[in-house]
Design a protein around this motif. Structure first.
Motif, mmCIF file in Angstrom:
data_model
loop_
_atom_site.group_PDB
_atom_site.id
_atom_site.type_symbol
_atom_site.label_atom_id
_atom_site.label_comp_id
_atom_site.label_asym_id
_atom_site.label_seq_id
_atom_site.Cartn_x
_atom_site.Cartn_y
_atom_site.Cartn_z
ATOM 1 N N ILE A 4 -13.764 5.422 0.835
ATOM 2 C CA ILE A 4 -13.194 5.868 2.106
ATOM 3 C C ILE A 4 -12.837 4.673 2.970
ATOM 4 C CG2 ILE A 4 -13.675 7.114 4.245
ATOM 5 C CD1 ILE A 4 -15.406 9.010 2.626
ATOM 6 N N GLU A 5 -13.721 3.667 2.990
ATOM 7 C CA GLU A 5 -13.442 2.471 3.791
ATOM 8 C C GLU A 5 -12.222 1.732 3.263
ATOM 9 O OE1 GLU A 5 -16.987 0.239 3.685
ATOM 10 O OE2 GLU A 5 -18.064 1.482 5.131
ATOM 11 N N LYS A 6 -12.125 1.616 1.905
ATOM 12 C CA LYS A 6 -10.972 0.932 1.319
ATOM 13 C C LYS A 6 -9.689 1.672 1.645
ATOM 14 C CE LYS A 6 -13.192 -1.356 -2.607
ATOM 15 N NZ LYS A 6 -13.263 -1.411 -4.078
ATOM 16 N N SER A 7 -9.737 3.006 1.534
ATOM 17 C CA SER A 7 -8.547 3.795 1.833
ATOM 18 C C SER A 7 -8.118 3.620 3.275
ATOM 19 C CB SER A 7 -8.814 5.273 1.528
ATOM 20 O OG SER A 7 -7.723 6.055 1.872
ATOM 21 N N THR A 8 -9.114 3.551 4.177
ATOM 22 C CA THR A 8 -8.789 3.380 5.592
ATOM 23 C C THR A 8 -8.128 2.033 5.844
ATOM 24 O OG1 THR A 8 -10.670 4.752 6.172
ATOM 25 C CG2 THR A 8 -9.735 3.385 7.918
ATOM 26 N N VAL A 9 -8.663 0.983 5.185
ATOM 27 C CA VAL A 9 -8.099 -0.349 5.360
ATOM 28 C C VAL A 9 -6.664 -0.400 4.832
ATOM 29 C CG1 VAL A 9 -8.274 -2.751 4.636
ATOM 30 C CG2 VAL A 9 -10.320 -1.508 5.330
ATOM 31 N N VAL A 10 -6.444 0.200 3.655
ATOM 32 C CA VAL A 10 -5.113 0.193 3.068
ATOM 33 C C VAL A 10 -4.124 0.911 3.956
ATOM 34 C CG1 VAL A 10 -3.735 1.137 1.175
ATOM 35 C CG2 VAL A 10 -5.852 -0.064 0.679
ATOM 36 N N ASP A 11 -4.540 2.082 4.500
ATOM 37 C CA ASP A 11 -3.630 2.835 5.364
ATOM 38 C C ASP A 11 -3.288 2.065 6.621
ATOM 39 O OD1 ASP A 11 -3.523 4.910 3.606
ATOM 40 O OD2 ASP A 11 -5.074 6.114 4.576
ATOM 41 N N VAL A 13 -3.209 -1.200 6.915
ATOM 42 C CA VAL A 13 -2.346 -2.329 6.605
ATOM 43 C C VAL A 13 -0.923 -1.880 6.318
ATOM 44 C CG1 VAL A 13 -1.924 -4.172 4.942
ATOM 45 C CG2 VAL A 13 -4.233 -3.757 5.783
ATOM 46 N N THR A 14 -0.803 -0.738 5.579
ATOM 47 C CA THR A 14 0.527 -0.284 5.179
ATOM 48 C C THR A 14 1.196 0.579 6.227
ATOM 49 O OG1 THR A 14 -0.452 1.631 4.082
ATOM 50 C CG2 THR A 14 -0.074 -0.337 2.744
ATOM 51 N N LYS A 15 0.507 0.894 7.297
ATOM 52 C CA LYS A 15 1.118 1.701 8.348
ATOM 53 C C LYS A 15 2.258 0.914 8.989
ATOM 54 C CE LYS A 15 0.095 4.115 12.657
ATOM 55 N NZ LYS A 15 -0.935 4.440 13.653
ATOM 56 N N ASP A 230 11.340 -1.651 -8.141
ATOM 57 C CA ASP A 230 10.115 -1.497 -7.349
ATOM 58 C C ASP A 230 9.219 -2.724 -7.505
ATOM 59 O OD1 ASP A 230 8.335 -0.398 -5.649
ATOM 60 O OD2 ASP A 230 7.665 1.208 -6.971
ATOM 61 N N ASP A 231 8.580 -3.103 -6.406
ATOM 62 C CA ASP A 231 7.655 -4.241 -6.418
ATOM 63 C C ASP A 231 6.793 -4.161 -5.165
ATOM 64 O OD1 ASP A 231 6.802 -7.251 -5.956
ATOM 65 O OD2 ASP A 231 7.591 -7.139 -8.003
ATOM 66 N N PRO A 232 5.509 -4.511 -5.268
ATOM 67 C CA PRO A 232 4.648 -4.431 -4.080
ATOM 68 C C PRO A 232 4.963 -5.476 -3.020
ATOM 69 C CG PRO A 232 3.453 -5.406 -5.925
ATOM 70 C CD PRO A 232 4.748 -4.897 -6.468
ATOM 71 N N VAL A 233 5.619 -6.565 -3.397
ATOM 72 C CA VAL A 233 5.904 -7.653 -2.468
ATOM 73 C C VAL A 233 7.302 -7.451 -1.877
ATOM 74 C CG1 VAL A 233 6.095 -10.150 -2.198
ATOM 75 C CG2 VAL A 233 4.446 -9.196 -3.823
ATOM 76 N N ALA A 370 -2.945 -7.075 0.803
ATOM 77 C CA ALA A 370 -3.282 -5.679 1.066
ATOM 78 C C ALA A 370 -2.180 -4.747 0.555
ATOM 79 C CB ALA A 370 -3.504 -5.468 2.560
ATOM 80 N N GLN A 371 -0.904 -5.167 0.717
ATOM 81 C CA GLN A 371 0.198 -4.359 0.209
ATOM 82 C C GLN A 371 0.143 -4.243 -1.310
ATOM 83 O OE1 GLN A 371 3.705 -6.272 1.748
ATOM 84 N NE2 GLN A 371 3.765 -5.014 3.593
ATOM 85 N N GLU A 372 -0.189 -5.337 -1.983
ATOM 86 C CA GLU A 372 -0.290 -5.296 -3.437
ATOM 87 C C GLU A 372 -1.413 -4.369 -3.879
ATOM 88 O OE1 GLU A 372 -0.575 -9.111 -5.218
ATOM 89 O OE2 GLU A 372 1.277 -9.866 -4.346
ATOM 90 N N HIS A 373 -2.565 -4.452 -3.217
ATOM 91 C CA HIS A 373 -3.688 -3.589 -3.582
ATOM 92 C C HIS A 373 -3.332 -2.125 -3.378
ATOM 93 C CE1 HIS A 373 -6.503 -7.243 -2.677
ATOM 94 N NE2 HIS A 373 -5.937 -7.315 -3.866
ATOM 95 N N ALA A 374 -2.673 -1.819 -2.277
ATOM 96 C CA ALA A 374 -2.282 -0.439 -2.009
ATOM 97 C C ALA A 374 -1.291 0.057 -3.060
ATOM 98 C CB ALA A 374 -1.669 -0.333 -0.616
ATOM 99 N N TYR A 375 -0.366 -0.804 -3.460
ATOM 100 C CA TYR A 375 0.643 -0.416 -4.449
ATOM 101 C C TYR A 375 -0.015 -0.089 -5.792
ATOM 102 C CZ TYR A 375 4.394 -1.079 -7.882
ATOM 103 O OH TYR A 375 5.258 -0.927 -8.930
ATOM 104 N N TYR A 376 -0.891 -0.982 -6.260
ATOM 105 C CA TYR A 376 -1.520 -0.753 -7.559
ATOM 106 C C TYR A 376 -2.492 0.419 -7.520
ATOM 107 C CZ TYR A 376 0.587 -5.144 -8.991
ATOM 108 O OH TYR A 376 1.483 -6.126 -9.291
ATOM 109 N N ALA A 377 -3.097 0.679 -6.368
ATOM 110 C CA ALA A 377 -3.961 1.851 -6.243
ATOM 111 C C ALA A 377 -3.142 3.132 -6.358
ATOM 112 C CB ALA A 377 -4.697 1.810 -4.900
#
Length: 650
Positions: A4-11, A13-15, A230-233, A370-377
């Motif tokens: 839950i904490e990781k999901s919150t951080v990703v959201d 960052v990607t917001k 498509d690419d996370p960067v 953070a964007q890369e982690h969110a993309y691969y998740a």
């Protein structure tokens, strides 16, 4: 709890965050500086009042004499004005007799080929401006500019659309020219002769080919290209879009590429929660225009140029001369995108130097990680939810598509007729798609179900006597009902209407007078020495006022014996000029329209110009210098006899 904490951080960052508002100097400063630099360059080369324009050289005077002689020879062969009434018969008795007689006796002058199929056998503009009254010239010019306004702003009046406006304008011009002829205010208007068929054939073939490459198979060649973008960067995603757009536009046509991929780019921006999609849409539109300058099939104006050029220009010859300036323009444009939109493409970066470290040294900011982690998740979650069907590889049909595309490009390079090659490729893909649809694609399931999901038995029908009527066999769906309907026939109508409007406007002599006035002593040596830099500036301005395709048609009437090198400079400047403003090319308007259809309205004229003006002027003048310095295209007309120094051509 950790997830839950990781999901919150990703959201977080990607917001998407709203981009900071630019000051006027930051927004328009580069554009104003670029415009001032262009005027300063031309003033230093040609003088503030044009007093440094070079005198006509001996070669230029010789070219003018040969051109006048050739035009006189062609006019001497033409039928008289009284014979125009027979033109309604098409290629009837008069035309056949005229062609047979002159092909046998004067083939050296007529130079009749399939490519120059028009009535006189080649495109030679006949000056009839002296046959117009002042009223005739003014009225034709007013009609032309009125429809130009309608074409530039098609939604100001009635929602007819550009194809309908252009075709209506062309027909209006035909009717008005007939009225002028009857009243003695103008000459006969040979409307059939100004409709140039080769660009229409080639446009149809390219549209047919690209549509079948896209629609033949889900997960096919075009879908794989989409997935590869498509690419996370952020900056890598922009670079991939630019690379695909550049190569695709050179291989097929820029309008087709942006038509297919505009929605894909917007979808990628939504998927990655991008706050400002403008850098990505600009990456697509600007590089589509630049890449299309590489080949003679890359855009409509190049297609028109190869049809109107007095000397033949081969596909490989064209690409070889354009390779260096197009490569330089591509690099300049990409660097400008990365610098101008650095905050969006390099989140968390402190400036340009850190951006270069990110690109070339592999550095990452915390925001990018953070964007890369969110993309691969997200990618891992999507793969878990999808069954493994093994459909991600290259199927038999995808391999056929690749073979057809390679053969398509090989035949282009070998110098085969580009119209025939493109239509043949489209026809081959159509036959393959129809065979695949009939024998391999699953039949549509017409089974009906009840409220609980149970299949219902097929309904039976009976005749008046109570006999059961056997169901008819299901009719096959034809290509005419499906894929062929997606060809943009409106674009062909747009070109036909523009040919009629421009052809009539050229007859008045107004475009020629404007060029003579604006070019001064450079008019007869437009690509020689310092004149070339003023010439490309005039082309750039006109391309953004009247669009690049009509400008090329005007030039064919103004300079009918232009050399291959002259046409290369026209092609490069008219194409790159399309990036100056959003109205400069059809590709820009297609991107804006397609993006708006899916809800993205960030690509507007006001947002395009601050980037488009400096990028275009830098690309234009750097490419013009390279093309003028390094080219192997002839600077003389072989057909005119100029290259031998003789007084006639074969």
């Amino acid at each position: 709890m950790t997830d839950i904490e990781k999901s919150t951080v990703v959201d977080e960052v990607t917001k998407p965050t709203a981009p900071a508002k630019m000051s006027f100097l930051r927004k328009w400063g580069p554009a104003l500086l670029a415009v001032a630099a262009v005027f300063a360059l031309n003033a230093s080369l040609l003088g503030p009042t044009g007093n440094k324009m070079p005198e006509l050289s001996d070669a230029t005077l010789n070219r003018r004499a040969l051109a006048e002689k050739r035009t006189a020879e062609v006019l001497a062969m033409a039928p008289s004005a009284d014979d125009h009434k027979f033109l309604a018969r098409g290629y009837g008795s008069l035309s056949s007799e005229f062609k047979n007689r002159n092909l046998a006796q004067n083939g050296d002058v007529l130079e009749y080929t399939r490519r120059r199929h028009r009535y006189l056998g080649e495109y030679v503009h006949i000056d009839v401006s002296d046959q117009f009254s002042a009223f005739g010239k003014w009225s034709v010019s007013i009609i032309y500019f009125a429809y130009w306004v309608f074409l530039m702003f098609p939604n100001w009046f009635l929602p007819i659309g550009r194809p309908g406006i252009a075709l209506g304008g062309g027909l209006s011009m035909v009717v008005w020219r007939y009225i002028l002829q009857v009243t003695g205010n103008g000459p006969y208007f040979d409307a059939e002769r100004v409709i140039i068929l080769e660009p229409l054939f080639l446009l149809f073939g390219l549209m047919l080919t690209t549509i079948y490459l896209e629609k033949m198979e889900r997960g096919g060649l075009f879908d794989k290209l989409r997935d590869s973008l498509d690419d996370p960067v952020n900056w890598k995603r922009s670079a991939k879009i630019m690379a695909m757009s550049t190569i695709g536009s050179a291989a097929v046509m820029n309008d087709s590429v942006v038509l297919i991929f505009s929605g894909v780019v917007v979808d990628l921006c939504v998927r990655h929660k991008v706050a400002n999609s403008l850098p990505y849409l600009l990456s697509l539109a600007t590089t589509a225009n630049i890449g299309s300058a590489l080949t003679l099939t890359g855009n409509p104006q190049n297609i028109l140029i190869v049809s109107l050029a007095y000397d033949d220009i081969g596909w490989l010859e064209f690409a070889g001369n354009m390779l260096l300036p197009v490569t330089a323009a591509t690099i300049i444009n990409a660097v400008m995108v990365f610098i101008y939109y650095g905050s969006e493409l390099f989140p968390g970066s402190s400036g340009v130097m850190e951006n270069f470290g990110i690109m070339f040294l592999g550095n990452r900011t915390p925001e990018m990680l953070a964007q890369e982690h969110a993309y691969y998740a997200r990618q891992a979650a999507a793969e878990e939810g999808e069954p493994e069907d093994g459909g991600s590889g290259w199927t038999f049909w995808s391999k056929i598509q690749v073979v057809v595309v390679i053969a398509f490009l090989i035949f282009f390079a070998l110098g085969f007729d580009v119209c025939v090659v493109s239509i043949t490729a489209g026809a081959v893909l159509m036959v393959i798609a129809a065979y695949k649809r009939q024998h391999y694609d699953p039949r549509p399931d017409n089974t009906q179900y009840d409220a609980e999901g149970n299949p219902l038995p097929p309904k039976k029908t009976y005749d008046m006597d109570g006999n059961e009527i056997e169901p008819e066999e299901e009719e096959l769906v034809t290509e005419s009902e499906t894929t062929l309907t997606e060809v943009d026939y409106g674009l062909l109508m747009l070109f036909i209407g523009q040919f009629l409007l421009i052809g009539s406007f050229d007859d008045t002599g107004v475009p020629q007078a404007f060029f003579a006035l604006s070019m001064g002593k450079c008019a007869d040596q437009m690509t020689e020495g310092a004149c070339v830099y003023w010439f490309v500036m005039i082309i750039t301005v006109l391309s953004n006022i009247a669009s690049n395709v009509p400008v090329c048609q005007m030039l064919a009437a103004t300079f009918p014996y232009a050399t291959p090198y002259d046409w290369l400079q026209v092609s490069f400047s008219a194409t790159i000029a399309g990036n100056l403003t959003m109205l400069g090319s059809a590709a820009n308007m297609i991107v804006a329209f397609q993006a708006a259809k899916v809800g993205d309205r960030t690509f507007t004229s006001e947002r395009h110009a601050p980037f488009g003006i400096p990028s275009t002027l830098l690309c234009l003048y750097a490419g013009t210098f390279l093309l003028a310095t390094f080219h192997f295209a002839p600077e003389c007309s072989e057909r005119l006899g100029e290259c031998d120094g003789g007084d006639g051509a074969e």
